[in-house]
Design an enzyme around this catalytic site. Structure first.
Site, PDB file in Angstrom:
ATOM      1  N   GLU A 114       0.836  -1.206   0.000  1.00 38.15           N
ATOM      2  CA  GLU A 114       0.000   0.000   0.000  1.00 38.15           C
ATOM      3  C   GLU A 114       0.870   1.255   0.000  1.00 38.15           C
ATOM      4  OE1 GLU A 114      -2.978   0.088  -0.713  1.00 38.15           O
ATOM      5  OE2 GLU A 114      -3.744  -1.916  -0.296  1.00 38.15           O
ATOM      6  N   ASP A 251       6.955  31.615  -0.640  1.00 37.66           N
ATOM      7  CA  ASP A 251       6.243  31.271   0.595  1.00 37.66           C
ATOM      8  C   ASP A 251       7.290  30.881   1.635  1.00 37.66           C
ATOM      9  OD1 ASP A 251       4.289  30.650   2.415  1.00 37.66           O
ATOM     10  OD2 ASP A 251       3.954  28.623   1.650  1.00 37.66           O
ATOM     11  N   GLU A 308       5.213  36.391   0.531  1.00 36.61           N
ATOM     12  CA  GLU A 308       4.192  36.417   1.572  1.00 36.61           C
ATOM     13  C   GLU A 308       4.838  36.807   2.895  1.00 36.61           C
ATOM     14  OE1 GLU A 308       0.618  33.496   2.977  1.00 36.61           O
ATOM     15  OE2 GLU A 308       2.644  32.720   3.124  1.00 36.61           O
TER      16      GLU A 308
END
Length: 390
Positions: A114, A251, A308
């Site tokens: 998985e 950012d 930002e």
């Protein structure tokens, strides 16, 4: 099942994608059983996002072993929930997919069950630390199996395997090849769940999160490209072209292995705009980030930087402007009614960088949606596309 086992054992790197309850785990356990019985002194690592999930695969292995005829079984030296050692020197152990899961160990076969469930940040550290131990040998093998879960690292492996970029041999089993799964079964399953769940869990589509900003149909059509070079977190997709205009959006994060500090460099000379470089790092200390912004912006024709300034961003802007003396930083004018707008910087109410508010984010997201869905902005980076899917 025989074809799947042969497919896995014949290749050094294999990636297996199937829907739910189609025998991924049991097939992989059968491969590991054959590998350890008929190969001497081999070490196999079974890994999953949690140790309990890896031990579930081990229990399948042990159940198969116990049901073999006695003449086929090897003597057993160690036999518990997490480790098995056979008389021929072959060993199997289980671990969770962390960066230190098998660091320092020599492994002949790595199986990750998985693989799509592993969080992106964990998967990045895991494969960075684990892959060298696998690729060092000429006969070592790696097997990934999973049902898809959005556009994440597993989708990246699968996409590159389809394009013959990463050396993995991909193998897909559609649900209709499983006995008893016909159109009537499909209709009944959709009635009990939903069409989107069926597409992900049984038709193995890489569908992103629901209610994404950009439409799912558009997200499925986006294709990432490998960078032409990658140095210390900076992926370059196009080298700077003299005379072109570039924008660098920034950012800022704290650099403590959590959120990422990021720079996106966009060529805005003509439409469609193109993402030409991307920087992404969650370990870089805050005080060093302005130097990185300076180097990237300078490289791309002294690109204008939009930074930002929420939280620690203001400190980054101040260092970039006052200490490094970089001038091409966007200034914004603040108005109590109109909000923030780009300014030439001559008024008293102007400041460097942009403070992200609800209104600013609303406008930015609307513009981003329009640009991407109308093919006015070409995204090249896998990480950027993955972010858009969540």
């Amino acid at each position: 099942q025989k074809e799947k086992v042969r497919h896995i054992l014949d290749n050094r790197k294999a990636i297996l994608m199937e829907g739910r309850q189609q025998g991924k785990t049991i097939t992989s356990a059968a491969c590991i059983l054959w590998y350890t019985l008929f190969q001497e002194s081999k070490t196999v690592a079974i890994m999953a996002n949690k140790t309990a999930a890896a031990r579930e695969v081990m229990s399948r292995y042990q159940g198969m072993y116990e049901n073999l005829p006695l003449w086929m079984q090897q003597g057993v030296k160690t036999w518990n929930k997490g480790d098995v050692e056979l008389e021929n020197g072959s060993k199997i152990f289980t671990a969770a997919t962390t960066a230190s899961g098998i660091r320092g160990k020599s492994v002949n076969l790595l199986y990750v069950d998985e693989a799509a469930i592993i969080p992106n940040n964990v998967a990045e550290e895991f494969f960075t630390s684990v892959y060298p131990t696998i690729s060092a040998g000429q006969t070592t093998k790696i097997l990934l199996s999973s049902t898809p879960l959005g556009y994440n690292h597993f989708w990246k492996f699968w996409n590159e395997a389809e394009q013959n970029k990463n050396g993995f041999i991909h193998h897909f089993i559609p649900y209709w090849e499983i006995p008893g799964r016909d159109e009537k079964w499909k209709e009944e399953t959709i009635r009990n769940t939903s069409e989107e769940q069926f597409r992900v869990e049984f038709e193995t589509e890489f569908v992103g999160s629901s209610a994404t900003l950009i439409s799912g149909a558009k997200l499925r059509s986006l294709a990432f490209h490998n960078p032409i070079s990658s140095v210390e977190g900076l992926d370059i997709y196009e080298e700077p072209i003299p005379g072109h205009m570039y924008i660098a959006t920034v950012d800022c994060a704290e650099g403590v292995n959590l959120d990422y500090s990021a720079i996106n460099v966009i060529d805005v000379t003509e439409t469609p705009y193109r993402q030409v470089a991307k920087y992404r790092n969650n370990k870089l200390p805050l005080l060093f980030f302005p130097t990185t912004i300076y180097a990237v912006a300078k490289k791309y024709n002294e690109a204008f930087a939009l930074i930002e300034t929420n939280n620690i961003g203001q400190q980054v802007v101040d260092i970039l402007h006052y200490d490094l003396e970089y001038e091409n930083i966007y200034k914004l004018e603040h108005h109590h009614i109109k909000g923030q707008s780009i300014s030439a910087g001559f008024r008293r109410s102007t400041s460097f960088g942009i403070k992200t508010t609800k209104s600013v984010k609303k406008i930015g997201c609307a513009n981003l949606k329009t640009l991407v869905e109308n093919d006015k902005l070409i995204i090249n980076a896998f990480d950027t596309i993955a972010e858009m899917n969540t």
